[in-house]
Design a protein around this motif. Structure first.
Motif, mmCIF file in Angstrom:
data_model
loop_
_atom_site.group_PDB
_atom_site.id
_atom_site.type_symbol
_atom_site.label_atom_id
_atom_site.label_comp_id
_atom_site.label_asym_id
_atom_site.label_seq_id
_atom_site.Cartn_x
_atom_site.Cartn_y
_atom_site.Cartn_z
ATOM 1 N N LEU B 166 -3.846 5.370 0.743
ATOM 2 C CA LEU B 166 -4.918 4.321 0.043
ATOM 3 C C LEU B 166 -4.662 4.047 -0.792
ATOM 4 O O LEU B 166 -5.919 3.331 -1.680
ATOM 5 C CB LEU B 166 -6.285 4.684 0.896
ATOM 6 C CG LEU B 166 -7.062 4.036 1.958
ATOM 7 C CD1 LEU B 166 -8.366 4.775 3.015
ATOM 8 C CD2 LEU B 166 -7.293 2.486 1.929
ATOM 9 N N ILE B 171 -7.677 1.376 -1.998
ATOM 10 C CA ILE B 171 -9.017 2.134 -1.966
ATOM 11 C C ILE B 171 -9.828 0.494 -3.043
ATOM 12 O O ILE B 171 -11.087 0.629 -2.812
ATOM 13 C CB ILE B 171 -8.556 3.219 -3.094
ATOM 14 C CG1 ILE B 171 -10.000 3.902 -2.967
ATOM 15 C CG2 ILE B 171 -8.410 3.587 -3.977
ATOM 16 C CD1 ILE B 171 -11.002 3.517 -1.213
ATOM 17 N N ILE B 174 -11.572 -1.849 -1.254
ATOM 18 C CA ILE B 174 -12.236 -1.569 0.136
ATOM 19 C C ILE B 174 -14.069 -1.040 -0.559
ATOM 20 O O ILE B 174 -13.962 -1.571 -0.098
ATOM 21 C CB ILE B 174 -11.777 0.019 0.746
ATOM 22 C CG1 ILE B 174 -11.252 -0.532 1.485
ATOM 23 C CG2 ILE B 174 -13.462 0.677 1.223
ATOM 24 C CD1 ILE B 174 -10.471 0.370 2.293
ATOM 25 N N GLY B 177 -15.463 -4.081 -1.465
ATOM 26 C CA GLY B 177 -15.851 -5.067 -0.492
ATOM 27 C C GLY B 177 -17.468 -4.589 -0.153
ATOM 28 O O GLY B 177 -18.089 -5.041 -0.216
ATOM 29 N N ILE C 183 -12.449 -5.746 2.299
ATOM 30 C CA ILE C 183 -12.163 -3.958 3.197
ATOM 31 C C ILE C 183 -11.153 -4.289 4.227
ATOM 32 O O ILE C 183 -9.924 -3.385 4.408
ATOM 33 C CB ILE C 183 -13.088 -4.090 3.658
ATOM 34 C CG1 ILE C 183 -14.940 -3.407 3.305
ATOM 35 C CG2 ILE C 183 -13.609 -2.990 4.535
ATOM 36 C CD1 ILE C 183 -15.744 -3.131 3.590
ATOM 37 N N THR C 184 -11.278 -5.540 5.149
ATOM 38 C CA THR C 184 -9.479 -6.005 5.515
ATOM 39 C C THR C 184 -8.352 -5.829 5.153
ATOM 40 O O THR C 184 -7.999 -5.120 5.833
ATOM 41 C CB THR C 184 -9.793 -7.261 6.474
ATOM 42 O OG1 THR C 184 -11.692 -6.817 7.329
ATOM 43 C CG2 THR C 184 -9.096 -7.083 8.257
ATOM 44 N N GLY C 186 -8.039 -4.216 2.335
ATOM 45 C CA GLY C 186 -7.545 -3.094 1.284
ATOM 46 C C GLY C 186 -6.579 -2.227 2.508
ATOM 47 O O GLY C 186 -6.240 -1.763 2.831
ATOM 48 N N ILE C 187 -8.151 -2.603 4.446
ATOM 49 C CA ILE C 187 -6.752 -2.011 4.906
ATOM 50 C C ILE C 187 -5.620 -1.917 5.642
ATOM 51 O O ILE C 187 -4.680 -1.515 5.881
ATOM 52 C CB ILE C 187 -7.924 -1.362 6.301
ATOM 53 C CG1 ILE C 187 -9.633 -0.707 6.361
ATOM 54 C CG2 ILE C 187 -6.983 -0.745 7.320
ATOM 55 C CD1 ILE C 187 -9.778 -1.183 7.309
#
Lengths: 201, 191, 203
Positions: B166, B171, B174, B177, C183-184, C186-187
């Motif tokens: 990550l 990261i 995220i 996000g 988020i998607t 990033g993963i």
């Protein structure tokens, strides 16, 4: 050839080539794009002023256009008010149909919105929201029925329904509608807009 | 009132980075230190304000009167590219310290989609001259806010144990996000 | 000049040099229009069109362009094809044009396209450049499809507009909102990196 001359020649010719290429493309697509926009508006007018056979633009400014829906004989049977304003996230653009005296609503259509999917976006949903906007008495400013009613019968004639969990989106639509109605009334008073059928220009 | 709404909406509600996903490259690339994030943010705000003015003039004095709307994309991108060059030369002449602070970020801005988007959006929403400027400044400040917050979080992340895969962009996205989630809370504050 | 075979030139775009997952290029459209598969797909196609034709033109006239003005020339060429794509969508697919909105013109600043012209088309033959463009586009479309499929299925319970999840499924609305995109992706980046690390350590 000197480098600087070559640079100018190359850039100019690329610019000219792309310019003429785009002029052709622009010319070929112009009519179709205009037609698409016009069709979208016409479809919405027919939807919000049922019985419309032809329509005419009566007034236009940014965020407010008024169209007249006409019957077979060319009489204006209702107004279609195309207005937009700020919603929960972004602009909401809608079209409201009224009768020709501006006292009763016909139907409401949401043309463009970016509200939260599943919540505010329900303003585009007929059963949840739009059905409650039909045949309202809009001679006075409309108000919201809170909490949400489950059938149109629960509302008084000047009330419209709220969406549970999306009060702000409901209020935004309400304020766009009330605001544009007021503006249109003012335009009529000032003589800038008439419900009499005008000569088609 | 209308102007205030445009300004606040551009910074918080429709934040260029967190809602329109613009300028992600510098947002991820230049957000490792707060200092550089501030410089990048200011450089973007500066260029955005000028772009708002220039693109409005191009649009309303050239493209619309001569019905050249099909040249909009080409002319906006060329204007922005040359504008950034001019600004760079101008700052270097006028204020060497400012150039030292912003200089290396300016070339990066040419390919920053947020500048181009700003010009397009102002024309799409039919903003008038003053509204365009307010929109430009607000959007720039919104970008600055987002990138500074991001840098502040990433400085702390250095001390956290992030899973190997990550690390870096993963990261950061995220975190972005979660920031976007927080910014959703600003929705509906303008009525 | 690249020394790869034509096949390798195409394949590299899918994974080894995938523009989104491996090179982190073109993230703006990847995040912005992947809230529904149809949007992601349309955007992928529009980008493919622009990339292929730009590579074709740039690689054919590369010898004529002095290096000092190459970037400006590339930008004009790219912007012209973007205008064509934008106009075409507006004329023949108005609903798609409306939902992609200003993100179609934004293809012009998509770093994948300018990057490929600068790194590849300006140095290689027409055939190789077009193959490279095809491969990169395929990689980009692939990334768009993966991301938009995940977001649409989880966020709306549909795929290409068709219901795929049963009535028991309550859509995760957050997935089609901006945070879900970040988020998607990033993963997905983490997964891509993990796979890469595995294959490397095995060698």
């Amino acid at each position: 050839m000197k480098l600087s001359v070559r640079m100018v020649v190359v850039l100019t010719s690329i610019g000219l080539l792309s310019g003429s290429f785009l002029a052709t493309v622009g010319h070929l697509t112009k009519e179709r794009i205009a037609l698409n926009k016009q069709r979208e508006i016409e479809a919405a007018i027919i939807q919000v002023v049922p019985g419309t056979v032809s329509s005419q633009r009566l007034y236009e400014e940014r965020d407010l256009s008024v169209y007249g829906g006409k019957d077979n004989e060319g009489n204006i049977i209702g107004f279609a008010i195309h207005a937009s304003g700020i919603g929960f996230q972004d602009k909401i653009s809608l079209m409201l149909g009224t009768n020709s005296s501006l006292e009763r609503t016909n139907r409401l259509a949401i043309l463009d919105q970016k509200e939260t999917p599943g919540l505010g976006a329900k303003i585009t949903d007929y059963e949840f929201f739009l059905t409650y906007w039909e045949n309202r008495d809009c001679s006075v400013p409309l108000t919201l029925h809170k909490p949400a009613a489950s059938s149109p019968e629960e509302l008084s004639p000047t009330e419209v329904n709220t969406i549970t969990g999306a009060t702000i989106s409901s209020e935004a639509v309400l304020s766009i509608v009330n605001g544009s109605l007021e503006q249109v009334r003012k335009l009529i008073q000032e003589g800038k807009l008439s419900s009499e059928a005008q000569d088609v220009n | 009132m209308e102007l205030l709404a445009i300004f606040v909406a551009a910074i918080l509600i429709n934040n260029f980075v967190l809602r329109y996903f613009l300028g992600i490259c510098p947002f991820l690339g230049v957000s490792k230190k707060i200092d550089s994030a501030i410089s990048m943010g200011l450089a973007v705000t500066f260029v955005m304000s000028i772009t708002a003015v220039v693109s409005w003039v191009i649009n309303h004095w050239i493209l619309i009167p001569f019905k050249l709307d099909y040249l909009q994309i080409v002319s906006f991108i060329l204007v922005i590219a040359s504008l950034v060059q001019l600004v760079e030369m101008f700052i270097r002449k006028i204020s060497p310290p400012l150039y030292q602070a912003l200089g290396i970020y300016l070339p990066l801005i040419t390919t920053n989609c947020s500048i181009f988007f700003l010009a397009l959006m102002a024309s799409l929403r039919e903003y008038n001259f003053v509204e365009s400027i307010i929109f430009g400044v607000g959007s720039g400040l919104g970008f600055t806010l987002a990138i500074i917050l991001m840098a502040a979080i990433r400085e702390q992340l250095d001390h956290a144990e992030v899973p190997e895969a990550l690390k870096g962009a993963g990261i950061a996205l995220i975190v972005a996000g979660i920031m976007a989630l927080a910014f959703l809370g600003f929705s509906g504050m303008i009525k | 000049m690249s020394t790869k075979t034509i096949g390798q030139e195409f394949i590299k775009g899918l994974w080894d040099e995938n523009p989104v997952f491996r090179q982190l290029l073109g993230l703006c459209p990847t995040l912005a229009v992947t809230n529904a598969v149809i949007n992601g797909f349309a955007m992928g196609m529009a980008t493919t069109f622009v990339l292929i034709f730009s590579s074709l033109v740039v690689s054919s006239i590369k010898k004529l362009i002095p290096s000092q003005v190459r970037i400006a020339s590339y930008i004009v060429i790219i912007a012209s094809f973007v205008t064509v794509a934008d106009r075409f969508l507006a004329a023949f697919f108005p609903p798609i044009s409306k939902s992609l909105g200003p993100y179609v013109p934004l293809i012009v600043v998509n770093c994948i396209i300018l990057g490929r012209q600068e790194a590849f088309s300006s140095k290689n033959t027409v055939g190789r450049s077009v193959t490279d463009a095809l491969g990169m586009s395929a990689g980009f479309v692939l990334a768009m499809l993966v991301l938009s499929a995940i977001r649409e299925i989880l966020g709306a319970g549909t795929f290409f507009g068709y219901q795929v999840m049963g009535p028991w499924f309550k859509p995760w609305i957050i997935m089609i909102l901006p945070p879900g995109a970040f988020i998607t992706l990033g993963i997905l980046l983490a997964i891509a990196l993990q796979i890469e690390r595995r294959t490397k350590s095995r060698k």
